[in-house]
Design an enzyme around this catalytic site. Structure first.
Site, PDB file in Angstrom:
ATOM      1  N   ASP A  30      59.683 -55.702  -7.172  1.00 32.93           N
ATOM      2  CA  ASP A  30      58.290 -55.842  -7.621  1.00 32.93           C
ATOM      3  C   ASP A  30      58.015 -57.327  -7.834  1.00 32.93           C
ATOM      4  OD1 ASP A  30      56.213 -53.592  -9.079  1.00 32.93           O
ATOM      5  OD2 ASP A  30      55.867 -55.707  -9.566  1.00 32.93           O
ATOM      6  N   ARG A 155      53.064 -36.026 -12.178  1.00 34.12           N
ATOM      7  CA  ARG A 155      52.118 -36.159 -13.289  1.00 34.12           C
ATOM      8  C   ARG A 155      52.731 -37.077 -14.327  1.00 34.12           C
ATOM      9  NH1 ARG A 155      52.773 -30.236 -15.063  1.00 34.12           N
ATOM     10  NH2 ARG A 155      54.796 -30.832 -14.314  1.00 34.12           N
ATOM     11  N   GLU A 156      51.917 -37.956 -14.909  1.00 35.01           N
ATOM     12  CA  GLU A 156      52.418 -38.766 -16.009  1.00 35.01           C
ATOM     13  C   GLU A 156      52.790 -37.811 -17.151  1.00 35.01           C
ATOM     14  OE1 GLU A 156      50.078 -42.164 -17.012  1.00 35.01           O
ATOM     15  OE2 GLU A 156      49.679 -42.626 -14.914  1.00 35.01           O
ATOM     16  N   ALA A 261      38.218 -27.504 -20.792  1.00 33.67           N
ATOM     17  CA  ALA A 261      36.985 -28.299 -20.842  1.00 33.67           C
ATOM     18  C   ALA A 261      37.104 -29.343 -21.946  1.00 33.67           C
ATOM     19  CB  ALA A 261      35.796 -27.389 -21.109  1.00 33.67           C
ATOM     20  N   GLY A 262      36.368 -30.424 -21.806  1.00 32.85           N
ATOM     21  CA  GLY A 262      36.429 -31.469 -22.818  1.00 32.85           C
ATOM     22  C   GLY A 262      35.683 -32.696 -22.343  1.00 32.85           C
ATOM     23  N   CYS A 269      44.769 -41.926 -11.184  1.00 30.28           N
ATOM     24  CA  CYS A 269      44.778 -41.193  -9.915  1.00 30.28           C
ATOM     25  C   CYS A 269      43.496 -40.430  -9.620  1.00 30.28           C
ATOM     26  CB  CYS A 269      45.966 -40.238  -9.879  1.00 30.28           C
ATOM     27  SG  CYS A 269      47.529 -41.095  -9.804  1.00 30.28           S
ATOM     28  N   ARG A 339      44.201 -46.449 -18.239  1.00 28.12           N
ATOM     29  CA  ARG A 339      43.362 -46.700 -17.059  1.00 28.12           C
ATOM     30  C   ARG A 339      42.290 -45.607 -16.965  1.00 28.12           C
ATOM     31  NH1 ARG A 339      47.495 -46.877 -12.263  1.00 28.12           N
ATOM     32  NH2 ARG A 339      48.538 -45.455 -13.682  1.00 28.12           N
TER      33      ARG A 339
HETATM   34  C1  UDX Z   1      47.361 -36.350 -11.461  1.00 26.08           C
HETATM   35  C2  UDX Z   1      47.866 -35.128 -10.678  1.00 26.08           C
HETATM   36  O1  UDX Z   1      47.983 -34.005 -11.578  1.00 26.08           O
HETATM   37  C3  UDX Z   1      49.203 -35.435 -10.030  1.00 26.08           C
HETATM   38  O2  UDX Z   1      49.625 -34.332  -9.254  1.00 26.08           O
HETATM   39  C4  UDX Z   1      49.027 -36.668  -9.142  1.00 26.08           C
HETATM   40  O3  UDX Z   1      50.253 -37.020  -8.545  1.00 26.08           O
HETATM   41  C5  UDX Z   1      48.500 -37.835  -9.948  1.00 26.08           C
HETATM   42  O4  UDX Z   1      47.283 -37.473 -10.600  1.00 26.08           O
HETATM   43  P1  UDX Z   1      47.964 -37.420 -13.829  1.00 26.08           P
HETATM   44  O5  UDX Z   1      47.017 -38.525 -13.492  1.00 26.08           O
HETATM   45  O6  UDX Z   1      49.279 -37.735 -14.455  1.00 26.08           O
HETATM   46  O7  UDX Z   1      48.300 -36.575 -12.510  1.00 26.08           O
HETATM   47  O8  UDX Z   1      47.175 -36.470 -14.840  1.00 26.08           O
HETATM   48  P2  UDX Z   1      46.778 -34.938 -14.957  1.00 26.08           P
HETATM   49  O9  UDX Z   1      47.750 -34.220 -15.782  1.00 26.08           O
HETATM   50  O10 UDX Z   1      46.434 -34.359 -13.642  1.00 26.08           O
HETATM   51  O11 UDX Z   1      45.446 -35.101 -15.818  1.00 26.08           O
HETATM   52  C6  UDX Z   1      44.354 -35.877 -15.313  1.00 26.08           C
HETATM   53  C7  UDX Z   1      43.223 -35.913 -16.290  1.00 26.08           C
HETATM   54  O12 UDX Z   1      42.572 -34.654 -16.341  1.00 26.08           O
HETATM   55  C8  UDX Z   1      43.594 -36.252 -17.738  1.00 26.08           C
HETATM   56  O13 UDX Z   1      42.631 -37.158 -18.238  1.00 26.08           O
HETATM   57  C9  UDX Z   1      43.524 -34.914 -18.449  1.00 26.08           C
HETATM   58  O14 UDX Z   1      43.231 -35.050 -19.815  1.00 26.08           O
HETATM   59  C10 UDX Z   1      42.378 -34.249 -17.685  1.00 26.08           C
HETATM   60  N1  UDX Z   1      42.413 -32.775 -17.725  1.00 26.08           N
HETATM   61  C11 UDX Z   1      43.461 -32.102 -17.187  1.00 26.08           C
HETATM   62  C12 UDX Z   1      41.338 -32.071 -18.268  1.00 26.08           C
HETATM   63  O15 UDX Z   1      40.354 -32.672 -18.746  1.00 26.08           O
HETATM   64  N2  UDX Z   1      41.369 -30.705 -18.259  1.00 26.08           N
HETATM   65  C13 UDX Z   1      42.400 -30.003 -17.736  1.00 26.08           C
HETATM   66  O16 UDX Z   1      42.347 -28.760 -17.758  1.00 26.08           O
HETATM   67  C14 UDX Z   1      43.484 -30.719 -17.181  1.00 26.08           C
END
Ligand code: UDX
Length: 446
Positions: A30, A155-156, A261-262, A269, A339
């Site tokens: 990196d 997923r994070e 919901a929220g 991503c 982010r």
């Molecule tokens: C996402 C994808 O899930 C993953 O497969 C991809 O590789 C990268 O992007 P991530 O960014 O880690 O992963 O987060 P994720 O768990 O998907 O949540 C994304 C956002 O959606 C968060 O802000 C979360 O709070 C929100 N969310 C998730 C909701 O508001 N409601 C839900 O039911 C689920």
């Protein structure tokens, strides 16, 4: 297998550590010296449960090294491209400059391998067509290498588990059968534990592999915006979106996941991926196919407006001088990533409307302190709650779910709470004397 991982951000650092854990000899490269110094000492440069032991083990065994010296990739047979593809400035399209720099680095430093062609594996999320363009560039440069596109779905918060035991692996292979088979065989060797565990492995062409990733993220984003649009209807009609989600989720065809919901989705991503996907569809002349994603994005951004408007109305019409306790700043729990975080955005907007915002977050505080020095950040929820006129729970950290409403009531000036993630027990908070408001949720009897 000797492996290089170019780009040691979220994706690359986790991938490098997990590949070393699979028994390979891995070098992570990196340009960020601070990041590399931390990783080289076995310390993750971000909050990710379960990563530290894997990273430390790799570093201590000597199988995993990190450097800013690009020439260190020279001996590797397999080169993973794991750099970021952020949203480009002034457009929806992805900024591909880091990917092309990684390709240039491979062309400059990779050495031919005695065992056969090199294998360049793309993991970054890219616009469809990129893998072929990279393969063409590599062929033009005369490097004996096969390009494979192998999207990452981690997923994070679950990154190690998602890398070592994913739901599926996808190999995007070149049309040339011999080259494709070499790529497949080498990647099978790299992912031997995944293959041995019988995890589904799909062999597809380049374009399909690239699209799988953005299609998956678009579907997830659509699911979230769908339930958030239902939340708007619930608010307008007196229904409860959490019960509605539960009820429709029992239908196996719909399923209960990603129907929370929220205040909507954020992170590094989903938002940028759906935008880049729309931009690419436009370039391909099929923008109409994805116009619905514009609506998905709008519904999502409207959630933030709604949260700010609700806060304003609960505070009596103005926020100037109102003390708002914000619980949670990261885009989701178990992450220090802010982010495009809806929580941070809302906190900033409240501040912009004159509120006295006092915010806290178990992992994201440091990032916010450096990015938004105007926001007042405290270390604990109790400190934030002290004397608050309004409480907003914006990230569903377990610690906040466990807050006792009676204890919280003893700290605040006025017991008013907005549950921006619909995760609190509405009845318990209402019974404890709070004016509780969810997002499309009521505290009704049923
Ligand atoms: C996402 C994808 O899930 C993953 O497969 C991809 O590789 C990268 O992007 P991530 O960014 O880690 O992963 O987060 P994720 O768990 O998907 O949540 C994304 C956002 O959606 C968060 O802000 C979360 O709070 C929100 N969310 C998730 C909701 O508001 N409601 C839900 O039911 C689920």
């Amino acid at each position: 297998m000797r492996i290089s991982v170019i780009g040691c951000g979220y994706l690359g650092a986790v991938h490098a550590a997990c590949m070393a854990d699979f028994g390979h000899e891995v070098v992570g490269v990196d340009i960020d010296q601070t990041k590399i110094d931390r990783l080289a000492a076995g310390v993750p440069s971000f909050h990710e449960p379960g990563l530290e032991p894997v990273l430390r083990k790799g570093v201590e065994s000597g199988a995993l090294t990190f450097t800013t010296d690009k020439s260190a990739i020279g001996d590797a047979r397999v080169h993973f491209i794991a750099v970021g593809t952020p949203q480009g400035g002034g457009s929806y399209a992805a900024d591909m400059s880091y990917v092309w720099t990684a390709v240039d680095d491979i062309l400059a430093h990779a050495r031919p391998h005695a065992d056969g062609p090199l294998v360049i594996v793309g993991k970054s999320t890219v616009p469809v067509g990129t893998a072929q363009a990279i393969a063409d560039r590599v062929a033009e440069a005369g490097l004996d290498a096969v390009v494979v596109w192998n999207p990452e779905f981690l997923r994070e918060g679950f990154a190690v588990q998602d890398t070592q035991a994913p739901d599926r692996v996808v190999y995007g292979l070149p049309d040339d059968v011999l080259a494709g088979d070499t790529g497949r065989a080498v990647l099978d060797e790299v992912y031997a534990p995944i293959i041995a565990a019988g995890i589904p492995r799909l062999l597809v062409n380049y374009a399909t592999a690239e699209l799988v990733k953005v299609a998956a993220n678009s579907f997830l984003a659509t699911k979230i915006s769908f339930i958030n649009s239902m939340a708007e209807l619930c608010d307008a009609s007196g229904a409860d979106v959490t019960r509605l989600a539960e009820a429709i989720g029992h239908d196996e065809r719909i399923g209960p996941k990603f129907l929370q919901a929220g205040i909507g989705f954020g992170g590094g991503c989903l938002p940028k991926d759906i935008r880049a996907f729309m931009a690419r569809a436009g370039e391909l002349g099929v923008d109409q196919s994805l116009t619905f994603l514009r609506e998905v994005d709008s519904i999502n951004m409207r959630r933030r407006d709604h949260a700010v408007d609700l806060a304003t109305s609960m505070a009596g019409g103005r926020l100037v001088g109102v003390k708002v306790a914000v619980l949670g700043l990261t885009f989701k729990p178990d992450s220090d990533d802010v982010r495009d975080s809806p929580a941070l955005d809302i906190a900033g907007r409240l501040w912009g409307r004159g509120a006295n915002v006092v915010a806290t977050d178990p992992a994201g505080a440091a990032a916010v302190r450096s990015q938004r020095p105007d926001l007042h950040i405290v270390d604990t929820a109790d400190e934030a709650l002290e004397g608050a006129d309004l409480v907003m729970l914006l990230t569903a950290w377990k610690d906040y779910l466990a807050i006792d409403p009676a204890h919280a009531k003893s700290l605040v000036a006025t017991p008013r709470i907005i549950d921006g993630r619909n995760v609190l027990d509405a009845h318990a908070w209402a019974d404890a004397g709070w004016d509780y408001r969810g997002m499309g949720r009521t505290a009704s009897t049923w």
